[in-house]
Write an enzyme that holds these catalytic residues in place. Sequence first.
Site, mmCIF file in Angstrom:
data_model
loop_
_atom_site.group_PDB
_atom_site.id
_atom_site.type_symbol
_atom_site.label_atom_id
_atom_site.label_comp_id
_atom_site.label_asym_id
_atom_site.label_seq_id
_atom_site.Cartn_x
_atom_site.Cartn_y
_atom_site.Cartn_z
ATOM 1 N N SER A 117 -8.252 47.678 10.783
ATOM 2 C CA SER A 117 -6.880 47.349 10.367
ATOM 3 C C SER A 117 -5.838 48.200 11.079
ATOM 4 O O SER A 117 -4.642 48.089 10.790
ATOM 5 C CB SER A 117 -6.742 47.540 8.853
ATOM 6 N N TYR A 172 -11.867 48.262 -5.942
ATOM 7 C CA TYR A 172 -11.445 47.973 -4.576
ATOM 8 C C TYR A 172 -12.439 47.026 -3.916
ATOM 9 O O TYR A 172 -13.655 47.144 -4.083
ATOM 10 C CB TYR A 172 -11.327 49.255 -3.738
ATOM 11 N N SER A 228 23.538 24.108 24.173
ATOM 12 C CA SER A 228 22.467 23.194 24.540
ATOM 13 C C SER A 228 22.230 23.251 26.044
ATOM 14 O O SER A 228 23.171 23.422 26.827
ATOM 15 C CB SER A 228 22.840 21.765 24.129
ATOM 16 N N LYS A 230 27.837 21.258 22.849
ATOM 17 C CA LYS A 230 27.175 21.713 21.628
ATOM 18 C C LYS A 230 27.456 23.182 21.309
ATOM 19 O O LYS A 230 27.511 24.027 22.184
ATOM 20 C CB LYS A 230 25.653 21.521 21.746
ATOM 21 N N GLU A 238 20.030 28.461 11.038
ATOM 22 C CA GLU A 238 18.806 27.662 11.008
ATOM 23 C C GLU A 238 17.561 28.551 11.034
ATOM 24 O O GLU A 238 16.566 28.258 10.358
ATOM 25 C CB GLU A 238 18.795 26.693 12.189
ATOM 26 N N ASN A 241 -9.729 54.616 -0.937
ATOM 27 C CA ASN A 241 -9.196 53.628 -1.878
ATOM 28 C C ASN A 241 -7.869 54.081 -2.487
ATOM 29 O O ASN A 241 -6.900 53.322 -2.532
ATOM 30 C CB ASN A 241 -10.208 53.343 -2.991
ATOM 31 N N THR A 264 27.986 17.635 -6.433
ATOM 32 C CA THR A 264 26.705 17.459 -7.107
ATOM 33 C C THR A 264 26.035 16.278 -6.409
ATOM 34 O O THR A 264 26.712 15.319 -6.021
ATOM 35 C CB THR A 264 26.861 17.144 -8.614
ATOM 36 N N HIS A 265 24.738 16.375 -6.207
ATOM 37 C CA HIS A 265 23.994 15.343 -5.471
ATOM 38 C C HIS A 265 24.551 15.151 -4.056
ATOM 39 O O HIS A 265 24.423 14.077 -3.464
ATOM 40 C CB HIS A 265 24.002 13.999 -6.215
#
Length: 459
Positions: free
Chosen positions: A25, A319, A279, A285, A292, A112, A157-158
């Site tokens: 690890s 463990y 773009s 653009k 995003e 541990n 709303t919606h």
Amino acid sequence: MSTKKLWGGRFSEEADPWVNEFGASIAFDQLMTKEDILGSLAHVKMLKKTGILNNEDADKIIKGLEEISDEYDAGTLVFDVENEDIHMNIESILTKKIGPVAGKLHTGRSRNDQVATDFHLYLKNRLPIIIEELYNLQKTLIKLAEENVETIMPGYTHLQHAQPISYGHYLMAYYSMFKRDIDRFEFNMKHTDISPLGAAALAGTTFPIDREFSAKELGFNEVYSNSLDAVSDRDFALEFLSNASILMMHLSRFCEEISMWVSFEFQYIELSDQFTTGSSIMPQKKNPDMAELIRGKSGRVYGNLLGLLSTMKSLPLAYNKDLQEDKEGVFDTVKTIIPSLKVFNGMISSIKINKDKMYAATENDYSNATELADYLSSKGIPFREAHAIVGKLVLECIQRNINLQDLSITEFKNISNLIEDDIYEILKPEIAVQRRNSLGGTSFEQIKKQIQQAKKDIQ
């Protein structure tokens, strides 16, 4: 003949390198190098204080660990996959540096409780950073809200125009979400601020250790009262991943709306060039890539939570090697949410708000229909009846391609003689906003109260 491993006395043959690599690890748990060294320093100081180690041996170990810490800070420390994890690597380096006396460091402890201690320390050291970034974001939201108390926009709303609201009110809704995030991370601190050190493998130790001393050395508020629980508990990590997932959900919702608000169809806001991209084929653009990306990164944080929940779901006490899988998701989440908060804060602090566009969107719709229904209700008409009357009127206006405020007073009176000339004032978006003065409402007065309280909360 035993293997070269520090635990190899019982084994007679070496594993192939590819097997060692699979089980190791060190590739990721080296992120806990400082925590591992700090844990070892606290442990050896406790061994010295209790007389389990003599002063000479303890001081030699302490000096060696401090040198290793300096080498790590200087970037000269080299780890070996053959030593599996950060604990064995540090012990191996210490042994090369000070000789066999390094082996006495492990008296009264196990990997541990050592790894559990490192993990607690790692998260304990990073939670304040996350909380501080959230406070910085809240300050930005308060400033923006204060500047936009009287900026009118459609409430949805919606995703349909519902009622006009203040943009400041909208921003303070997200302030409240992030406030709850802070509350959750602060509560997470309580369960992170517990020391497993001294629980050893699972059953404690026969040596007369002082767990309270080592906990105090590491700045822990308390110690685990049960050694089995100490080495097997990962609730604090699950809480963190859960809290981080909720935080990323809040950021993602905000980013979704930012991505809509900057579109040609809305044009409510414009993002700084610093937080957008262009773009490769379309010259016009200006893409909200940072928004995003943050929205997209919520998925990986959710995945980290589900991964650890799945790992933990059937583990017997105490463990198990499965617990090696507890860290990468947490490390990745820390690496994801801190930059996400920084970028998001920078993005919204440099935002340009197109107030005229927002206001115009509330004039050319029917989001003032509730105002007319409330007006009729205040004149004694039952609200359900008023609702039906206004609904039919909206349909008529849609068919005629006009707005409610475009109707003449005669047309209004044809609906009800109770309607007076003051209806045109009532139907204005800013008046609709101002009239919603109930506790927590969108009126300018209520938003100012929210902002005042928020300023007190973050002082």
